[in-house]
Design a protein around this motif. Structure first.
Motif, PDB file in Angstrom:
ATOM      1  N   SER A 104      -0.937   2.966  -0.902  1.00  0.00           N
ATOM      2  CA  SER A 104      -1.481   4.148  -1.571  1.00  0.00           C
ATOM      3  C   SER A 104      -0.967   5.449  -0.957  1.00  0.00           C
ATOM      4  N   ILE A 105      -0.707   5.455   0.353  1.00  0.00           N
ATOM      5  CA  ILE A 105      -0.223   6.671   1.003  1.00  0.00           C
ATOM      6  C   ILE A 105       1.136   7.074   0.424  1.00  0.00           C
TER       7      ILE A 105
ATOM      8  N   ARG B 140       0.051  13.990  -4.385  1.00  0.00           N
ATOM      9  CA  ARG B 140      -1.383  14.067  -4.126  1.00  0.00           C
ATOM     10  C   ARG B 140      -1.633  14.113  -2.625  1.00  0.00           C
ATOM     11  N   SER B 141      -2.358  15.091  -2.168  1.00  0.00           N
ATOM     12  CA  SER B 141      -2.649  15.217  -0.735  1.00  0.00           C
ATOM     13  C   SER B 141      -4.118  15.570  -0.548  1.00  0.00           C
TER      14      SER B 141
ATOM     15  N   ASN C 288       0.666   8.257  -3.197  1.00  0.00           N
ATOM     16  CA  ASN C 288       0.104   9.605  -3.252  1.00  0.00           C
ATOM     17  C   ASN C 288       1.150  10.654  -2.919  1.00  0.00           C
ATOM     18  N   ARG C 289       1.964  10.361  -1.913  1.00  0.00           N
ATOM     19  CA  ARG C 289       3.006  11.317  -1.541  1.00  0.00           C
ATOM     20  C   ARG C 289       4.020  11.474  -2.673  1.00  0.00           C
TER      21      ARG C 289
ATOM     22  N   TYR D  71      -1.815  12.259   3.149  1.00  0.00           N
ATOM     23  CA  TYR D  71      -1.706  11.590   1.852  1.00  0.00           C
ATOM     24  C   TYR D  71      -2.671  10.404   1.723  1.00  0.00           C
ATOM     25  N   ASP D  72      -3.543  10.263   2.696  1.00  0.00           N
ATOM     26  CA  ASP D  72      -4.520   9.170   2.687  1.00  0.00           C
ATOM     27  C   ASP D  72      -5.823   9.692   2.081  1.00  0.00           C
ATOM     28  N   HIS D  73      -6.212   9.153   0.946  1.00  0.00           N
ATOM     29  CA  HIS D  73      -7.405   9.627   0.250  1.00  0.00           C
ATOM     30  C   HIS D  73      -8.701   9.041   0.809  1.00  0.00           C
TER      31      HIS D  73
END
Length: 341
Positions: free
Chosen positions: A2-3, A11-12, A6-7, A316-318
């Motif tokens: 996911s990281i 998404r951050s 997201n990157r 980038y970790d949600h």
């Protein structure tokens, strides 16, 4: 992963960079815990009252409303001027809330009963070392007299908490020996006191089972006498800057300012000093030292200290934001705008 996704999608999830700051009022500790970096770093001084007032005032001018006291290697109650500093925070309109970390040994009944008057004190975080007198001494390298002080202070705290609790609670973290977890805590006098405290609303207690090497500062030789294995964070997947660069810089007791409040033992995250510059200028992206650290990590270049730090969390970790509903996160670009002002 996911990281990476997201990157790729832009998404951050960056903690709000103007929400809180950490201030180390004390660079001294009464313990020498074998799994702590303090014995190797050694004692520092105290942030005097004038410098404390200046740091708090400057923090509020950047938009900060929350202060975390002594989050790393110092003991907050070692500071002889702590009562005056807490009183200043209570009276200063620019700060809404503050919390502190402590091993809860150097305070006393009078000090503890005064907590009730601290209206802005939102949480207390207490580290407990060992589950009985023997394990306390083995971990802290300190005499039983300090263990007995801790026990007395816990009884005083229990009396206080029957009528008053900070709004975000009292949080105990136990670090002990022998493979003990939350599920197999022995029935010692100390554990019984903590158990009784945890029955009070807004009080919780957990056992920490992992110990890191403080960014490579500690080695297995340091913890061999107590049989503790250290976690080396070099194996963590790193992609992008660490969220700790944004969630609250640390003003140390010597007025130096660090981009991270957790594991900067080698000063590789040093970004300035209040003796030379204003806090606004230091924690700004206009500061080349601060900007370089963030850009280096964004490009995958981490200092030796950060390479082995187990506290790393990617921007980038949600997951941190999803797990903590009180954590305010922004997109990296929006955080940068705030930090450029």
């Amino acid at each position: 992963m996911s990281i990476n996704l997201n990157r790729l999608l832009g998404r951050s999830f960056v903690p709000h960079p103007r929400k809180a700051i950490c201030i180390e009022t004390s660079g001294r500790c009464n313990l020498k815990c074998r799994f702590c970096a303090y014995p190797k770093r050694g004692p520092l001084g105290f942030l005097n009252m004038d410098d404390f007032i200046s740091a708090v005032t400057q923090a509020s001018e950047t938009g900060v409303r929350t202060i975390w006291l002594t989050p790393m290697l110092g003991e907050v109650f070692a500071d002889p001027n702590l009562p005056e500093k807490l009183e200043y925070l209570e009276q200063f309109d620019g700060i809404n809330a503050y919390s502190f970390y402590t091993n809860f040994i150097l305070c006393n009944d009078t000090t503890i009963q005064q907590f009730e008057k601290l209206k802005k004190l939102t949480s207390i975080h207490i580290s407990i070392y060992g589950h009985d007198e023997d394990t306390f001494q083995r971990i802290t390298q300190r005499p039983s007299s300090q263990f007995k002080k801790l026990q007395r202070n816990l009884l005083s705290l229990r009396r206080l908490l029957k009528n008053w609790q900070p709004i975000e609670g009292v949080h105990f973290s136990i670090r002990t020996l022998g493979g003990i977890t939350d599920d197999n805590l022995p029935k010692t006098d100390l554990i019984q006191k903590l158990s009784e405290l945890s029955e009070i609303i807004n009080v919780d207690c957990m056992v920490a089972t992992e110990y890191d090497n403080w960014g490579g500062t500690l080695t297995s030789a340091d913890t061999a006498p107590i049989g503790i294995d250290l976690f080396d964070g070099t194996g963590l997947y790193r992609a992008g800057a660490c969220t700790l660069l944004f969630s609250g810089p640390r003003v140390a007791s010597d007025k130096s300012v660090h981009a991270c409040a957790c594991r900067d033992i080698d000063n590789s995250l040093l970004i300035g000093n209040l003796a030379d510059s204003s806090l606004r200028d230091i924690i700004s992206l206009q500061n080349p030292a601060y900007q370089k650290i963030i850009e280096n990590q964004q490009s995958g270049r981490f200092s030796k200290n950060c390479q082995s730090c187990s506290m790393y969390r990617s921007v980038y970790d949600h997951r941190p934001g999803a797990q903590d509903q009180q954590l305010t996160t922004l997109a990296l670009k929006d955080a940068r705008k705030l930090m450029a002002q």
